[in-house]
Design a protein around this motif. Sequence first.
Motif, PDB file in Angstrom:
ATOM      1  N   GLN A 101      36.080  45.113  31.028  1.00  0.00           N
ATOM      2  CA  GLN A 101      37.119  44.139  31.325  1.00  0.00           C
ATOM      3  C   GLN A 101      37.486  43.227  30.154  1.00  0.00           C
ATOM      4  OE1 GLN A 101      36.815  42.062  35.090  1.00  0.00           O
ATOM      5  NE2 GLN A 101      35.528  43.653  35.988  1.00  0.00           N
ATOM      6  N   SER A 112      40.912  37.513  45.829  1.00  0.00           N
ATOM      7  CA  SER A 112      39.492  37.188  45.989  1.00  0.00           C
ATOM      8  C   SER A 112      38.598  38.324  45.510  1.00  0.00           C
ATOM      9  CB  SER A 112      39.188  36.872  47.453  1.00  0.00           C
ATOM     10  OG  SER A 112      39.522  37.977  48.290  1.00  0.00           O
ATOM     11  N   HIS A 119      39.498  40.538  43.174  1.00  0.00           N
ATOM     12  CA  HIS A 119      39.614  40.515  41.713  1.00  0.00           C
ATOM     13  C   HIS A 119      38.641  39.502  41.120  1.00  0.00           C
ATOM     14  CE1 HIS A 119      42.859  43.192  40.380  1.00  0.00           C
ATOM     15  NE2 HIS A 119      43.389  43.007  41.581  1.00  0.00           N
ATOM     16  N   GLU A 120      38.541  38.342  41.730  1.00  0.00           N
ATOM     17  CA  GLU A 120      37.626  37.321  41.222  1.00  0.00           C
ATOM     18  C   GLU A 120      36.177  37.778  41.354  1.00  0.00           C
ATOM     19  OE1 GLU A 120      38.387  34.623  39.590  1.00  0.00           O
ATOM     20  OE2 GLU A 120      40.539  35.018  39.781  1.00  0.00           O
ATOM     21  N   GLU A 121      35.874  38.446  42.453  1.00  0.00           N
ATOM     22  CA  GLU A 121      34.511  38.929  42.662  1.00  0.00           C
ATOM     23  C   GLU A 121      34.151  40.004  41.639  1.00  0.00           C
ATOM     24  OE1 GLU A 121      31.727  40.008  46.545  1.00  0.00           O
ATOM     25  OE2 GLU A 121      33.913  39.906  46.741  1.00  0.00           O
ATOM     26  N   LYS A 145      35.495  40.342  38.679  1.00  0.00           N
ATOM     27  CA  LYS A 145      35.391  39.684  37.373  1.00  0.00           C
ATOM     28  C   LYS A 145      34.006  39.077  37.188  1.00  0.00           C
ATOM     29  CE  LYS A 145      37.501  36.001  34.575  1.00  0.00           C
ATOM     30  NZ  LYS A 145      38.591  34.979  34.527  1.00  0.00           N
ATOM     31  N   ALA A 146      33.525  38.382  38.198  1.00  0.00           N
ATOM     32  CA  ALA A 146      32.192  37.785  38.124  1.00  0.00           C
ATOM     33  C   ALA A 146      31.112  38.853  38.032  1.00  0.00           C
ATOM     34  CB  ALA A 146      31.962  36.899  39.350  1.00  0.00           C
ATOM     35  N   PHE A 147      31.304  39.941  38.751  1.00  0.00           N
ATOM     36  CA  PHE A 147      30.365  41.072  38.707  1.00  0.00           C
ATOM     37  C   PHE A 147      30.265  41.628  37.287  1.00  0.00           C
ATOM     38  CE2 PHE A 147      30.275  45.814  38.885  1.00  0.00           C
ATOM     39  CZ  PHE A 147      28.936  45.970  39.229  1.00  0.00           C
ATOM     40  N   TYR A 148      31.430  41.827  36.655  1.00  0.00           N
ATOM     41  CA  TYR A 148      31.437  42.318  35.266  1.00  0.00           C
ATOM     42  C   TYR A 148      30.705  41.346  34.342  1.00  0.00           C
ATOM     43  CZ  TYR A 148      33.237  42.848  30.537  1.00  0.00           C
ATOM     44  OH  TYR A 148      33.331  42.944  29.168  1.00  0.00           O
ATOM     45  N   GLN A 149      31.038  40.074  34.429  1.00  0.00           N
ATOM     46  CA  GLN A 149      30.461  39.083  33.525  1.00  0.00           C
ATOM     47  C   GLN A 149      28.949  38.916  33.718  1.00  0.00           C
ATOM     48  OE1 GLN A 149      32.958  35.775  34.624  1.00  0.00           O
ATOM     49  NE2 GLN A 149      34.389  36.120  32.943  1.00  0.00           N
ATOM     50  N   ASN A 150      28.512  38.939  34.958  1.00  0.00           N
ATOM     51  CA  ASN A 150      27.117  38.623  35.259  1.00  0.00           C
ATOM     52  C   ASN A 150      26.198  39.832  35.290  1.00  0.00           C
ATOM     53  OD1 ASN A 150      27.913  35.929  35.596  1.00  0.00           O
ATOM     54  ND2 ASN A 150      28.323  36.218  37.772  1.00  0.00           N
ATOM     55  N   GLU A 151      26.757  41.019  35.610  1.00  0.00           N
ATOM     56  CA  GLU A 151      25.877  42.170  35.827  1.00  0.00           C
ATOM     57  C   GLU A 151      26.163  43.370  34.930  1.00  0.00           C
ATOM     58  OE1 GLU A 151      24.887  43.116  39.893  1.00  0.00           O
ATOM     59  OE2 GLU A 151      25.953  41.323  40.605  1.00  0.00           O
TER      60      GLU A 151
END
Length: 326
Positions: free
Chosen positions: A179, A305, A307-309, A311-317
């Motif tokens: 991403q 919502s 898309h935001e989830e 995005k966070a998944f990519y950044q954190n995991e």
Amino acid sequence: MKTRTLGNTDFKISEVGLGCWQLGGDFGPIERSNVDAIFNAAQEAKINFYDTADVYGAGQSETYVGEHTQGLANKPYIATKYGRGAGTYPDGYSLTDLRDSLKRAQDRLQTDCIDLIQLHCIPTEVMQRGEIFDWLRTVQQEKHIQYFGASVETVEEGLICAQHDDLSSLQVIFNIFRQKLVEELLPIADEKDIGIIARLPLASGLLSGKFKPDTQFDKTDHRNFNKDGEAFNVGETFAGIPFVKGVELAERVKELTPEGYTTAQMAMRWILDHPAVTTIIPGASRAEQVLENAKVSELPSLPQSLHEELKAFYQNEVAAHIRGVY
């Protein structure tokens, strides 16, 4: 099938194209009858953009595309590539080499003018020197090609290419596992009217959610011999993520799949929800896959919502597990 205009061209291409890497046998042997069935399914689905390259099966993919498209009333747009062939990569680039390569591609594709030629993951320093873009302009003036673009490995390479105002397209690795482009490259492409062609939308099949840790691939399949980057850029296989970890992460994506979508369709719809993207080019080893992929164009956009989830998944995991410069 919906269409979008490819960058500064007059091409209105299908939101879902046909990636033709697999037709060269680089995902394992493929029967001619299966190749024909894949092309027929693409026609049925009104897919009008095919992406190939001179090195896919040492020209076999281009040959199949050329044979299939002859005599079609509605001929698809064909994009091919230059820059990875023997004697060219990594330091054999010249106007003569480009022109000769294009002539061979024209013969295989059975055309006098190639719709779109893309630099094929050439060394960054060759892009930086810049004369290769002048050579592209020369062969464009000679009517060997109609438009030119570049297939790149990194955001940096995309930004180098984007400095050329007559660049029509950038082909990039873009998917739920990759991403980074959203913040750094897509806005520039949108601003400069450069079409984005998203390759590896399913991360070499990981994002179909169908692989297991013990899944085996044919010995000639790049997912077998290049999964750790032994043969070419590690990011071209499984988006640069170690296979077993990728299977684990894909299971997490599967859990987020909304009703009415397969996991693969959600992953591709996620890409098309970015307005800077013109088309996605999933490969297909069976006609049924072509038809399933094509349905993505008609599916509704994913909720913000989700898309935001993701995005966070990519950044954190995900991001920490990607190998190679991108």
